[in-house]
Design an enzyme around this catalytic site. Sequence first.
Site: not given
Length: 235
Positions: A99, A163, A193
């Site tokens: 991430d 995300k 996400k």
Amino acid sequence: MLKKSKSLTAQSLARYFDHTFLKANATINDMKKLCDESIHYGFRMVAINPVWVPFCKEVLKGSDVHVGAAIGFPLGQNTIETKVFETKNSLELGADEIDYVINISKLKEKDYAYIEQEMIEIIDLCRKYHATSKVIFENCYLTDQEKKELCRIACKVKPDYIKTSTGFGTGGALIEDLKLMKECVDGSGIKLKAAGGIRSLETALELIDLGVERIGSTSSVTIVNEFQNATASNL
């Protein structure tokens, strides 16, 4: 159409969660607890800072819980070269997922070529190591147009996920942001996400029904326990 959340079990709900501990003062006991909880509940991943990758990889050995490293975290203000090294180092140490935080300053400057190059280099590395890739927008600092530009670039580069947030900014996951992101990447195969401030079962279920496929939270255990208690009370 039946909402996704209506057919959930505690086990399938847990699989949405990237169980998170990213504090600067994390201890070995904190990391062991994070891993043990993830194994017990069946969470998808532990979200950790890179220094903890080898330790968590060892604790999680034999389980299906992934190790996820946070790159350029939480500000995103490293050079591309630094983020690429951090990504490669984390993957070599055993990370299954990455991430990374975009360079928000470059986005604000409308240097979209920089944002795209950064994304290409990190996502290509993830593909080389067969690792799942997630691009953190940090929406609380962005205009809707900037979010759209990021989605446009993501549709070209094709990370696995986009995300909402780090959880360290001035705001977290918002339904309106996720709706915009979903609309912008529709048909691309890119997943969503949600992360940042997700602390209740009600919020988690709303996100799942919206189409979110991963949820990053420090409250994963509380949310799944809340679900189990609600399910038991309806029996």
